[in-house]
Design a protein around this motif. Structure first.
Motif, mmCIF file in Angstrom:
data_model
loop_
_atom_site.group_PDB
_atom_site.id
_atom_site.type_symbol
_atom_site.label_atom_id
_atom_site.label_comp_id
_atom_site.label_asym_id
_atom_site.label_seq_id
_atom_site.Cartn_x
_atom_site.Cartn_y
_atom_site.Cartn_z
ATOM 1 N N ASP A 448 0.860 -1.188 0.000
ATOM 2 C CA ASP A 448 0.000 0.000 0.000
ATOM 3 C C ASP A 448 0.893 1.234 0.000
ATOM 4 N N THR A 449 1.492 1.506 -1.154
ATOM 5 C CA THR A 449 2.395 2.643 -1.281
ATOM 6 C C THR A 449 1.780 3.674 -2.216
ATOM 7 N N ALA A 450 2.277 4.902 -2.123
ATOM 8 C CA ALA A 450 1.751 5.956 -2.982
ATOM 9 C C ALA A 450 1.970 5.624 -4.449
ATOM 10 N N GLU A 451 3.120 5.019 -4.778
ATOM 11 C CA GLU A 451 3.413 4.670 -6.162
ATOM 12 C C GLU A 451 2.439 3.622 -6.678
ATOM 13 N N ASN A 452 2.039 2.727 -5.785
ATOM 14 C CA ASN A 452 1.179 1.626 -6.201
ATOM 15 C C ASN A 452 -0.294 2.002 -6.204
ATOM 16 N N SER A 453 -0.727 2.839 -5.231
ATOM 17 C CA SER A 453 -2.163 3.013 -5.036
ATOM 18 C C SER A 453 -2.668 4.429 -5.256
ATOM 19 N N ALA A 454 -1.830 5.372 -5.604
ATOM 20 C CA ALA A 454 -2.336 6.708 -5.916
ATOM 21 C C ALA A 454 -3.005 6.702 -7.289
ATOM 22 N N LEU A 455 -3.598 7.835 -7.645
ATOM 23 C CA LEU A 455 -4.205 7.937 -8.975
ATOM 24 C C LEU A 455 -3.175 7.572 -10.031
ATOM 25 N N GLY A 456 -2.047 8.216 -10.017
ATOM 26 C CA GLY A 456 -0.868 7.797 -10.753
ATOM 27 C C GLY A 456 -1.051 7.438 -12.203
ATOM 28 N N VAL A 457 -2.061 7.973 -12.871
ATOM 29 C CA VAL A 457 -2.282 7.656 -14.275
ATOM 30 C C VAL A 457 -1.881 8.870 -15.095
ATOM 31 N N PRO A 458 -0.912 8.744 -15.962
ATOM 32 C CA PRO A 458 -0.443 9.920 -16.718
ATOM 33 C C PRO A 458 -1.472 10.371 -17.737
ATOM 34 N N ALA A 459 -1.478 11.686 -17.990
ATOM 35 C CA ALA A 459 -2.378 12.215 -19.009
ATOM 36 C C ALA A 459 -1.950 11.781 -20.401
ATOM 37 N N ASN A 460 -0.670 11.467 -20.558
ATOM 38 C CA ASN A 460 -0.161 11.076 -21.872
ATOM 39 C C ASN A 460 0.889 9.989 -21.688
ATOM 40 N N ASP A 461 0.636 8.814 -22.291
ATOM 41 C CA ASP A 461 1.580 7.704 -22.214
ATOM 42 C C ASP A 461 2.220 7.507 -23.591
ATOM 43 N N PRO A 462 3.425 8.019 -23.807
ATOM 44 C CA PRO A 462 4.053 7.917 -25.134
ATOM 45 C C PRO A 462 4.229 6.482 -25.600
ATOM 46 N N ALA A 463 4.477 5.558 -24.665
ATOM 47 C CA ALA A 463 4.750 4.177 -25.082
ATOM 48 C C ALA A 463 3.545 3.552 -25.760
ATOM 49 N N GLY A 465 0.742 5.431 -26.610
ATOM 50 C CA GLY A 465 0.053 6.430 -27.406
ATOM 51 C C GLY A 465 -1.299 6.825 -26.873
ATOM 52 N N ILE A 466 -1.612 6.436 -25.642
ATOM 53 C CA ILE A 466 -2.922 6.713 -25.054
ATOM 54 C C ILE A 466 -2.867 8.011 -24.260
ATOM 55 N N THR A 467 -3.862 8.863 -24.454
ATOM 56 C CA THR A 467 -4.013 10.069 -23.642
ATOM 57 C C THR A 467 -5.303 9.955 -22.835
ATOM 58 N N THR A 468 -5.296 10.542 -21.632
ATOM 59 C CA THR A 468 -6.453 10.433 -20.737
ATOM 60 C C THR A 468 -6.762 11.793 -20.130
ATOM 61 N N ALA A 469 -7.980 11.923 -19.650
ATOM 62 C CA ALA A 469 -8.400 13.138 -18.955
ATOM 63 C C ALA A 469 -9.717 12.854 -18.251
ATOM 64 N N PHE A 470 -10.050 13.703 -17.252
ATOM 65 C CA PHE A 470 -11.370 13.649 -16.637
ATOM 66 C C PHE A 470 -12.340 14.381 -17.560
ATOM 67 N N MET A 471 -13.334 13.660 -18.052
ATOM 68 C CA MET A 471 -14.287 14.215 -19.012
ATOM 69 C C MET A 471 -15.702 14.156 -18.437
#
Length: 852
Positions: A448-463, A465-471
């Motif tokens: 239960d670490t911040a790296e493992n359980s925080a929101l931690g989802v990038p808005a843009n993942d170059p690897a 090619g997926i982009t995300t946002a709160f819509m």
């Protein structure tokens, strides 16, 4: 003294002598025809109650009942959940803290004179600190376990012969024994009193505050134990081993999960997940080896921020000795931002390989999958009220107090939710489509670490090619509410108070308009494209009839009958399209009070019978199952007209709830140094008539569905799961079932002793306990008998010690130590099948106060 106030001069220890919670006017408690529990300022100080949830554990027959996120002020009285309480007799939706609360009055049962529009179990009224005509100052500092720090300031000044002001300030920051959980509270309250004349008093108060917290969530539900933990799921298999299912079986539905190993998104489409429990119904995971005490796998990014400011006041005028009028108003402005993850089930990973083809190091490991949302809401509430009281002394043997009230509430709520989704899908532009859902998988083995359980989802993942946002793909609504009421009552006293009567009636009229967001078919966004519409306008009369009889000076008998109702903010419908019914409450109560030793021993006992119709609950599972049968592809390949029978109604239904029980409360002050308060409550809350429309539809169609399945093996294989869901529903939709969240027994006790002389002069010691009997977790009909699954009882002991001293003639000090969960028992607090938490471990707090 004002008829709209209570005096604390005659209070003895923890026992309050009078209250306004019975009739809105100050009245001796022994003359009120209903049980009222008063938690005095002295008692709240001794038990170290800094918020209303901490105080709730000492309410007989009740308890605090917040959900995982909202409703942090919710109480449950006698099995009925009351979402909002009242402050100074106004319905209160802003956060409440003890720093500016003088006492809490809890009126049990339905009380039409106070609120016709309310729950029938009871309501808690918080009386705030008022400006007094005397100079007083108090500074307090509290430090507690898990980095809890709290400072308070209370300054009361007489600024002239007719003007007084009082300021209360609080700053409270605390962490928790649970990971990431904590809060920060800042608030200032200013109250003024101005005497316009001998018979006229003006009061005003305002509060501004900010409450930021990371709330704890319940332990998640078991969705893994039906799998044997060893048999792997075969990639792209139509069916897997028992207790597993294929992810996104629909063609083309991606299943995107942020991968903490490779730090990029992985598409788990076609892979497997566990989906079953060996227990029916499934229960929360109560195993510290899987979910350690303190683990909160929702991480530090879960947050609930509330900003609020309120302003209110009153003007009271007395005409002669017998007639008084008061006009009061209150305004609340509340803005809340809530970011939270969905976290409902624990699963195990049955996949031996990962989507990128590498071996899965987490094969067989437990995990939760989180989807994130942001909800923003704004509330604006205006309240006005006019009260009038006339005391009429008819003869030497009879007197009457006539009371009249009228008021209005106008409210406005704006609410909108956004979901975390993929924003650059080349094949699906609809952001609300399942293929665009973004998940964060948290494996317990990773900790239960911040790296493992925080929101931690990038808005843009170059690897990837997926982009995300709160819509804005969640719900969106604007609600306009308005209610008015008028009430009258007569409280009679006969033969020097030996007999008293209380008769009244209140008329409430309520209406709501709503504008709901409509989902755009292309983008999936919800937008306001339709005009506001009226949900429901209604008016309701709520009578109250009660009285007391004193056959002998120490004994008072009382009885009361009252009705209430609860106006819905929205109109629900059942699966067949029928509107759910109005929530109407009706209660009968009778009891006895015993007062001995000049008030130093006071006992109240009562028995009650409460019925509420129109309690809404969800029937989404059976509605989904019935529609799955009508739209089943195998069935429609034989006759396509079956799909036209799909239900288009809602997922709500109405129940009648029936609560019976009894309560006993004792306050004792047998010596000047010793005081005690104790209470016992017994409650059972059962379901009466339930789901009339849905059951009528099920019974009309189930024989035909079973006949279709019996006559065609292909149809049977296709709809057997849905038929099983319908039969499960029938086991749960019968009268006599015990309602969930209902505690069977509650016991509260707290006592203290003040050393008034000798070497220990100034010391106080005390302690108490709070017991909550088993809660009804689930109830269903088995072989013609009601079988109820009860949770575990929970008992908590606590202790306190304090030392009061004088620094100078005017300057006084007090240091107090409180220990909660004295025996450090590590048990579970179970509310229902989906709400279970670990009991908090032993905790300490030290409070230092200087006053002058």
């Amino acid at each position: 003294m004002s008829v709209f106030e209570v005096s604390t001069d005659k209070d003895i220890g923890y026992r309050a002598v009078s209250s306004i919670a019975g009739s809105r006017t100050g009245e001796d408690l022994k003359n009120v025809p209903m049980p009222i529990t008063v938690l005095t300022e002295e008692f709240l100080r001794d038990v170290d109650a800094t918020d209303i949830m901490e105080a709730a554990r000492f309410s007989t027959g009740g308890r605090g009942m917040p959900t995982d996120d909202n409703d942090q002020q919710a109480f449950q009285f006698r099995g009925f959940r009351s979402q909002y309480q009242t402050r100074n007799l106004f319905v209160w939706q802003a956060p409440t803290d003890a720093y500016n609360v003088e006492r809490i009055d809890i009126a049990k049962g339905p009380n039409a004179l106070l609120f016709g529009n309310s729950e029938p179990g009871g309501v808690a009224n918080f009386n705030t600190k008022r400006a007094q005509f005397a100079d007083r100052y108090a500074v307090g500092f509290r430090v507690g376990s898990w980095d809890q720090y709290r400072g308070t300031l209370d300054v009361n000044r007489r600024l002239g012969e007719n003007f007084a002001a009082r300021a209360n300030v609080v700053y409270d920051t605390r962490k928790s024994w649970e990971n990431w959980v904590g809060s920060e509270r800042r608030a200032v309250d200013l109250a003024v009193t101005y005497r316009l004349g001998k018979n006229t008093t003006l009061r005003a108060d305002g509060e501004i505050g900010r409450f930021d917290r990371v709330p704890a969530v319940s332990l998640p539900t078991d969705a893994f134990s039906a799998w044997n933990g060893a048999t792997p799921f075969a990639f792209n298999a139509a069916t897997g081993p028992a207790g597993t299912a294929r992810l996104s079986s629909a063609t083309g539905n991606d299943y995107l999960v942020w991968d903490n190993l490779t730090r990029q998104y992985q598409n788990w489409r076609g892979f497997g997940q566990t989906n079953g429990s060996v227990e029916t119904p499934a229960r929360t995971v109560k195993n510290p080896a899987i979910i350690p005490r303190g683990a909160q796998f929702t991480g530090p990014d879960k947050d609930q921020l509330t900003n609020f400011h309120t302003f209110g006041g009153s003007i009271e005028h007395r005409i002669g000795r017998d007639f008084s009028v008061m006009a009061a108003f209150n305004v609340q402005t509340i803005t809340e931002n809530l970011r939270r993850p969905g976290n409902s089930a624990v699963r195990r990973d049955p996949n031996p390989t990962r989507p990128d083809g590498r071996p899965n190091p987490y094969f067989g490991q437990h995990y939760v999958e989180l989807t994130w949302s942001d909800t923003r809401s704004h509330d604006l509430i205006y309240d006005v009220r006019l009260d009038a009281v006339y005391d009429w002394k008819v003869t030497r043997w009879m007197a009457q107090r006539f009371y009249a009230t009228a008021g209005s509430t106008i409210g406005r709520n704006n609410s909108a939710s956004m979901n975390l989704v993929r924003t650059n899908n080349p094949t699906t532009a609809n952001f609300n489509a399942a293929v665009n859902t973004i998940r964060r998988r948290v494996y317990f083995a990773a900790g239960d670490t911040a790296e493992n359980s925080a929101l931690g989802v990038p808005a843009n993942d170059p690897a990837s090619g997926i982009t995300t946002a709160f819509m804005p793909t969640g719900g969106k609504s604007r609600l306009w509410s308005k209610s008015t009421y008028e009430g009258i009552s007569a409280a009679g006293s006969y033969w020097d108070g030996r007999l008293r009567t209380n008769v009244g009636v209140r008329r409430d009229e309520a209406g709501n308009d709503i504008q709901s967001g409509v989902r755009d078919a292309v983008t999936g966004f919800t937008e306001y494209t339709t005009p506001r519409r009226t949900i429901r306008n209604m008016h309701k009369y709520s009578p109250t009839i009660g009285g007391t009889f004193r056959p002998w000076a120490p004994i008072t008998l009382f009885a009361n009958y009252a009705k209430t109702f609860r106006a819905p903010s929205t109109t629900g419908t059942n699966p067949v399209g029928e509107s759910t019914t109005l929530r109407l409450g009706e209660g009968k109560e009778a009891g006895m009070r015993v007062e001995l030793l000049e008030g130093r021993f006071y006992l109240t006992t009562s028995a009650y019978d409460i019925t509420q119709t129109g309690q809404n609950h969800s029937v989404a599972e059976v509605a989904t199952a019935m529609n799955a049968i009508w739209t089943d592809p195998v069935l429609n390949s034989i006759d396509p007209s079956y799909a036209n029978k799909a239900l288009t109604g809602g997922n709500s239904e109405s129940q009648t709830l029936h609560a019976t029980g009894y309560e006993i409360e004792v306050q004792a002050n047998l010596t000047p140094a010793w005081t005690l308060t104790a209470g016992y409550g017994n409650n059972i809350n059962r379901v009466g008539e339930t789901d009339v429309g849905t059951l009528r539809y099920v019974h009309a169609n189930l024989p035909a569905w079973e006949k279709l399945a019996a006559g065609n093996p292909q149809i049977a294989a296709s709809i057997n799961a849905e038929l099983a869901a319908v039969h499960d529903y029938l086991l749960d939709a019968v009268p006599g079932l015990v309602r969930g969240r209902s505690y069977r027994d509650t016991v509260n006790l707290f006592t203290r002793y003040n050393f008034r002389e000798g070497a220990l002069k100034g010391f106080t010691i005390g302690g108490g306990m709070s017991y909550r009997g088993p809660a009804a977790l689930n109830s269903r009909m088995v072989a013609g008998n009601v079988v109820t699954l009860w949770g575990s009882p929970i008992v908590e002991y606590e202790a306190m010690a304090a030392y009061s001293f004088r620094l100078t003639d005017r300057l006084r000090g007090r240091v107090q130590l409180n220990v909660r969960n004295l025996l450090d028992r590590q048990r579970y607090e179970e509310v229902n099948l989906s709400q279970t938490r670990y009991e908090a471990p032993r905790s300490f707090s030290v409070t230092s106060t200087v006053s002058f």
